[in-house]
Write a protein that holds these residues in place. Sequence first.
Motif, PDB file in Angstrom:
ATOM      1  N   ARG A   2       0.828  -1.198   0.000  1.00  0.00           N
ATOM      2  CA  ARG A   2       0.000   0.000   0.000  1.00  0.00           C
ATOM      3  C   ARG A   2       0.869   1.257   0.000  1.00  0.00           C
ATOM      4  O   ARG A   2       0.562   2.246  -0.675  1.00  0.00           O
ATOM      5  N   PHE A   5       2.172   1.816  -3.405  1.00  0.00           N
ATOM      6  CA  PHE A   5       1.122   2.328  -4.275  1.00  0.00           C
ATOM      7  C   PHE A   5       0.909   3.825  -4.045  1.00  0.00           C
ATOM      8  O   PHE A   5       0.783   4.601  -4.990  1.00  0.00           O
ATOM      9  N   GLN A   6       0.862   4.249  -2.774  1.00  0.00           N
ATOM     10  CA  GLN A   6       0.675   5.662  -2.466  1.00  0.00           C
ATOM     11  C   GLN A   6       1.836   6.500  -3.005  1.00  0.00           C
ATOM     12  O   GLN A   6       1.630   7.612  -3.505  1.00  0.00           O
ATOM     13  N   LEU A   9       1.271   6.978  -6.652  1.00  0.00           N
ATOM     14  CA  LEU A   9       0.256   7.991  -6.914  1.00  0.00           C
ATOM     15  C   LEU A   9       0.818   9.401  -6.723  1.00  0.00           C
ATOM     16  O   LEU A   9       0.466  10.321  -7.464  1.00  0.00           O
ATOM     17  N   PRO A  72      -5.110  -1.850  -9.160  1.00  0.00           N
ATOM     18  CA  PRO A  72      -5.974  -1.123  -8.227  1.00  0.00           C
ATOM     19  C   PRO A  72      -7.450  -1.325  -8.555  1.00  0.00           C
ATOM     20  O   PRO A  72      -7.813  -1.605  -9.702  1.00  0.00           O
ATOM     21  N   ARG A  75     -11.806   3.223  -5.878  1.00  0.00           N
ATOM     22  CA  ARG A  75     -11.380   4.621  -5.988  1.00  0.00           C
ATOM     23  C   ARG A  75      -9.947   4.736  -6.493  1.00  0.00           C
ATOM     24  O   ARG A  75      -9.611   5.674  -7.228  1.00  0.00           O
ATOM     25  N   ASP A  76      -9.076   3.801  -6.125  1.00  0.00           N
ATOM     26  CA  ASP A  76      -7.699   3.847  -6.598  1.00  0.00           C
ATOM     27  C   ASP A  76      -7.646   3.690  -8.116  1.00  0.00           C
ATOM     28  O   ASP A  76      -6.832   4.337  -8.789  1.00  0.00           O
ATOM     29  N   ILE A  79      -8.574   6.980  -9.710  1.00  0.00           N
ATOM     30  CA  ILE A  79      -7.484   7.951  -9.656  1.00  0.00           C
ATOM     31  C   ILE A  79      -6.527   7.744 -10.825  1.00  0.00           C
ATOM     32  O   ILE A  79      -6.169   8.688 -11.536  1.00  0.00           O
ATOM     33  N   ASP A 211     -11.515  10.989  -3.309  1.00  0.00           N
ATOM     34  CA  ASP A 211     -10.807   9.963  -4.052  1.00  0.00           C
ATOM     35  C   ASP A 211      -9.387  10.369  -4.434  1.00  0.00           C
ATOM     36  O   ASP A 211      -8.592   9.541  -4.824  1.00  0.00           O
ATOM     37  N   TRP A 212      -9.081  11.651  -4.374  1.00  0.00           N
ATOM     38  CA  TRP A 212      -7.741  12.115  -4.736  1.00  0.00           C
ATOM     39  C   TRP A 212      -6.900  12.207  -3.479  1.00  0.00           C
ATOM     40  O   TRP A 212      -7.394  12.215  -2.364  1.00  0.00           O
ATOM     41  N   ILE A 213      -5.594  12.282  -3.643  1.00  0.00           N
ATOM     42  CA  ILE A 213      -4.698  12.323  -2.496  1.00  0.00           C
ATOM     43  C   ILE A 213      -4.791  13.693  -1.829  1.00  0.00           C
ATOM     44  O   ILE A 213      -4.547  14.712  -2.482  1.00  0.00           O
TER      45      ILE A 213
END
Length: 222
Positions: A2, A5-6, A9, A72, A75-76, A79, A211-213
Amino acid sequence: MREVFQQSLREVQDRLVEIAELVTISIEKATQSFGNSDVAVAEEVIANDNRIDQLAIELDELAIDILARQQPVARDLRIVVSALRISASLERMGDMAEHIAQLSRYRFPDKAVPKGLRTTFAEMGRLDVSIARKLTELLRTQDPRIADEIRNDDDDVDELHASVFEKVLGDTWKGEPVATVDATLASRYHERFADHAVSIAKKVQYLATGDWIPEATTPVHH
């Protein structure tokens, strides 16, 4: 996984901001070259578009790699897919700036802006530059208020675009055929530039609902 993944993004977001910054420079120089018949500046815009295209391709490859490796969902997935669409719109904005610059290069040493429309195009150019700057900030912060400002600016561009067509189609228009074509094309390029920005703003605003960072957890490094 995770955390990886972040981080991916965040890299996508940083790259979108980088492309938007280059698009802003392009539209600034394009409107300058168009208003002043500055062929040297026009050439800079045309050369810069290759860089925008390359960065967009690299971003797309990164997003596709994320989809393939991390698969993903929910929501991912939205994005990453939205980032692909935003990248495409930014690339098209760069193309519109390049088209504006090309008009000034084609007409050099003559003025690309027909007489009677210079004030209109100066305002359209100012609005497009403002929209590009706001879009860059929107991609950096996901502040929904900026998206609203972009839509308002786009409404003003649309009004100016309509006024150009009214002018060149009116009985008092004395421009040569080439001036009519230039005015029509240039107005369309300015209008489409703003439309693509609105399309991006809508996507970011949608993602910013959760849903966005969030900016607080996503510092952008420059």
